[in-house]
Enzyme design. Structure first.
Site, PDB file in Angstrom:
ATOM      1  N   GLN A  44       0.804  -1.224   0.000  1.00  7.71           N
ATOM      2  CA  GLN A  44       0.000   0.000   0.000  1.00  7.71           C
ATOM      3  C   GLN A  44       0.835   1.270   0.000  1.00  7.71           C
ATOM      4  OE1 GLN A  44      -2.600  -1.784   3.318  1.00  7.71           O
ATOM      5  NE2 GLN A  44      -3.948  -0.379   2.245  1.00  7.71           N
ATOM      6  N   HIS A  47       1.257  -9.283   4.579  1.00  6.13           N
ATOM      7  CA  HIS A  47       0.155  -8.322   4.656  1.00  6.13           C
ATOM      8  C   HIS A  47      -0.553  -8.322   3.295  1.00  6.13           C
ATOM      9  CE1 HIS A  47      -1.457  -4.555   6.817  1.00  6.13           C
ATOM     10  NE2 HIS A  47      -2.219  -4.754   5.753  1.00  6.13           N
ATOM     11  N   ASN A  78      -1.046 -10.643   8.762  1.00  9.42           N
ATOM     12  CA  ASN A  78      -2.022  -9.575   8.995  1.00  9.42           C
ATOM     13  C   ASN A  78      -3.428 -10.063   8.632  1.00  9.42           C
ATOM     14  OD1 ASN A  78      -2.735  -6.596   9.376  1.00  9.42           O
ATOM     15  ND2 ASN A  78      -3.569  -6.995   7.345  1.00  9.42           N
ATOM     16  N   GLU A  79      -4.317 -10.031   9.599  1.00  5.99           N
ATOM     17  CA  GLU A  79      -5.746 -10.264   9.393  1.00  5.99           C
ATOM     18  C   GLU A  79      -6.069 -11.507   8.557  1.00  5.99           C
ATOM     19  OE1 GLU A  79      -7.690  -6.817   7.827  1.00  5.99           O
ATOM     20  OE2 GLU A  79      -7.273  -5.612   9.586  1.00  5.99           O
ATOM     21  N   GLU A  93      -3.882  -1.449  14.302  1.00  9.68           N
ATOM     22  CA  GLU A  93      -4.494  -0.535  13.322  1.00  9.68           C
ATOM     23  C   GLU A  93      -5.774   0.023  13.902  1.00  9.68           C
ATOM     24  OE1 GLU A  93      -5.325  -1.924   9.315  1.00  9.68           O
ATOM     25  OE2 GLU A  93      -3.482  -3.120   9.307  1.00  9.68           O
ATOM     26  N   TRP A 133      -6.646  -0.996  -0.824  1.00  8.34           N
ATOM     27  CA  TRP A 133      -6.818  -2.192  -1.661  1.00  8.34           C
ATOM     28  C   TRP A 133      -7.997  -2.118  -2.622  1.00  8.34           C
ATOM     29  CZ3 TRP A 133      -2.674  -5.120  -0.810  1.00  8.34           C
ATOM     30  CH2 TRP A 133      -2.060  -5.035   0.445  1.00  8.34           C
ATOM     31  N   TYR A 149      -6.298   7.941   5.021  1.00  9.88           N
ATOM     32  CA  TYR A 149      -6.260   7.671   6.455  1.00  9.88           C
ATOM     33  C   TYR A 149      -5.101   8.371   7.165  1.00  9.88           C
ATOM     34  CZ  TYR A 149      -9.342   3.469   6.264  1.00  9.88           C
ATOM     35  OH  TYR A 149     -10.389   2.575   6.140  1.00  9.88           O
TER      36      TYR A 149
HETATM   37  C1  BGP Z   1      -7.120  -3.321   7.185  1.00  4.76           C
HETATM   38  C2  BGP Z   1      -5.864  -3.663   6.442  1.00  4.76           C
HETATM   39  C3  BGP Z   1      -5.100  -2.483   5.952  1.00  4.76           C
HETATM   40  C4  BGP Z   1      -5.944  -1.314   5.489  1.00  4.76           C
HETATM   41  C5  BGP Z   1      -7.125  -1.051   6.403  1.00  4.76           C
HETATM   42  C6  BGP Z   1      -8.114  -0.045   5.850  1.00  4.76           C
HETATM   43  O1  BGP Z   1      -8.000  -4.384   7.083  1.00  4.76           O
HETATM   44  O2  BGP Z   1      -5.004  -4.432   7.260  1.00  4.76           O
HETATM   45  O3  BGP Z   1      -4.196  -2.933   5.002  1.00  4.76           O
HETATM   46  O4  BGP Z   1      -6.238  -1.370   4.167  1.00  4.76           O
HETATM   47  O5  BGP Z   1      -7.836  -2.230   6.677  1.00  4.76           O
HETATM   48  O6  BGP Z   1      -8.899  -0.654   4.892  1.00  4.76           O
HETATM   49  P1  BGP Z   1      -9.397   0.071   3.579  1.00  4.76           P
HETATM   50  O7  BGP Z   1      -8.187   0.520   2.885  1.00  4.76           O
HETATM   51  O8  BGP Z   1     -10.159  -0.983   2.838  1.00  4.76           O
HETATM   52  O9  BGP Z   1     -10.284   1.160   4.031  1.00  4.76           O
END
Ligand code: BGP
Length: 476
Positions: A18, A115, A159-160, A375, A431, A439
């Protein structure tokens, strides 16, 4: 006035794909997103925030703004362009330089091994569903521990796992873009829990210095009403979003209640239940005991209604408020409560969900070791003020402040939170939303790659200096 401890980490979070850009530079291998985005032709991951070249400046900004920790991820394909075998030295060198600069600026790196950016060749083998990828992932992890072990103290395996697998196999918004395959989603999660455990054990048995953990997206789930149908829908969604992998990684044992919810979801979709093997559970139990910390990503909560129809998921990828739809066969329907504010991307702003999630980690899953908020943050359509060279992002400040207070209340109730990372350090590529959903604490002009501190960056600096975040009574 609640004061956070002196040794608390005030971090900023990033992820390789990202922020780095440079997707084809220095021999980097292709990752799943390169092909997927190219074929869709809507969003471009280059140049992102050009962190690959701009990292020195970003770390200097961290130093200047009291940010003493950064979440970064290593891109597997920069090191092993083919997923395994031949090492790309330029990729290895880049991460050495990055970590060195972190230390020069007094910014502790928290490093994620995966990630969302699986090398394409590994996805071609079946991704998280293939044993070959799992084995190569362990080898890549070992390479990183050996190579960067003296520079990195805090490691994150994955990650997640759940947002990865559910967006790959249910929502269809992550490559390979498959929809409503609940069997594949849970199988991928099962495999990720297991490979995470293998890596924790490799780290511990290899005698590496430092700490290791996992990062989960924990979006708290509540029933809309007290009706049996709504409550059951909330339990099902909770199994899909949280409890299956919390059982797998934090408790170290899949409980019969959670497995029966998982089975109900899979079978309601006419698919085959996954198999849980006793030898796998033995490994999960060991890793849960040995793991050092849990990372919590929290953005929003979900409110559920019972639902009996077919699955329908419409992703709000543009910030057109009210355009999301999420109702799943065998699970339930997600509805936003009118009394709770939401972002333009329909994410309900509910700090109490963070408090509830953190205390549940301790009370239900028995986690009494360290926790990091890895996060948390607010995606907005920021307006850059050219005359003032900043963004007056009061909404974001309010969001972060309320979540810090919710976190602090959980700390006062015994949860050992050691640090907080704002998503994101600087504006970057999202993404499924591209560049419109910002953000960052630092505004990035994606044309010139100039950075500008937002009002939130100045506010965060003050908080990090004073450690004073406000009155706990105001948490709601
Ligand atoms: C989390 C991810 C990040 C980031 C964030 C915000 O799930 O770990 O990589 O993208 O979400 O999400 P988005 O960019 O879809 O708003």
């Amino acid at each position: 006035m609640y004061k956070l401890p002196e040794d608390f980490y005030f971090g900023g979070a990033t992820a390789a794909y990202q922020c780095e850009g440079a997707t084809t530079e220095d021999g980097k291998g292709e990752v799943i997103w390169d092909k997927y985005l190219r074929e869709k032709g809507e969003l471009n991951p280059d140049p992102a925030s050009d962190f690959y070249h701009k990292y020195p400046q970003d770390l200097e900004l961290c130093h200047e703004f009291g940010i003493n920790a950064i979440r970064v991820s290593i891109s597997w394909a920069r090191i092993f362009p083919e997923g395994y075998g031949k090492v790309e030295k330029r990729g290895v060198e880049y991460y050495h330089k990055l970590f060195q600069k972190c230390h020069e600026e007094g910014v502790e790196p928290f490093v994620t091994l995966h990630h969302f950016d699986t090398p394409q060749v590994m996805q071609d083998e079946g991704g998280w569903l293939s044993q070959a990828m799992l084995d190569h992932f362990v080898d890549y992890a070992k390479f990183c521990f050996d190579e960067f072990g003296s520079e990195v103290k805090y490691w994150i395996t994955i990650n997640e796992p759940t947002s990865m697998s559910s967006q790959q196999y249910i929502g269809g918004t992550f490559p390979p873009g498959i929809k409503y395959d609940f069997n594949k989603c849970f199988q991928a999660e099962y495999n990720m829990n297991l490979v995470h455990a293998r890596i924790v054990e490799l780290f511990k048995q290899g005698g590496y210095q430092g700490q290791i953990g996992v990062v989960h997206a924990l979006q708290t789930v509540y029933p809309m009403t007290d009706s049996q149908a709504d409550k059951h829908a909330a339990d099902l969604q909770d199994a899909l979003d949280n409890t299956f992998y919390l059982d797998g990684t934090v408790r170290g044992k899949y409980t019969p209640e959670v497995l029966s919810l998982v089975q109900e979801i899979i079978e309601a979709n006419g698919q085959k239940m996954i198999e849980v093997k006793p030898e796998d559970e033995a490994l999960l139990a060991k890793a849960a005991k040995d793991m050092d910390f849990v990372g919590v990503n929290y953005y929003f909560s979900k409110f559920m209604r019972g639902y009996q129809g077919k699955s329908e998921i419409i992703h709000n990828g543009t910030g057109e408020k009210g355009s999301s739809v999420s109702r799943m066969q065998g699970v339930g329907e997600q509805v936003n409560r009118t009394d709770i504010p939401a972002t333009d991307w329909d994410w309900p702003i509910y700090p109490k969900g963070l408090y509830d999630q953190l205390t549940r980690l301790k009370d239900r899953f028995g986690w009494d070791k360290d926790v990091y908020i890895t996060e948390n943050g607010m995606g907005c359509k920021d307006k850059f003020l050219a005359d003032k060279k900043t963004v007056e992002d009061d909404e974001r400040i309010d969001y972060i402040k309320k979540h810090l207070l919710a976190m602090a209340k959980a700390m006062a109730d015994g949860v050992k939170v050691k640090g907080y990372f704002v998503w994101s350090l600087q504006d970057m590529f999202s993404w499924t939303n591209g560049y419109t959903k910002r953000y960052g604490l630092f505004y990035v002009d994606f044309e010139t790659q100039e950075r500008y501190p937002k009002k939130s960056a100045y506010w965060y600096k003050k908080i990090s200096e004073t450690k004073e975040i406000g009155e706990l009574e105001t948490v709601q």
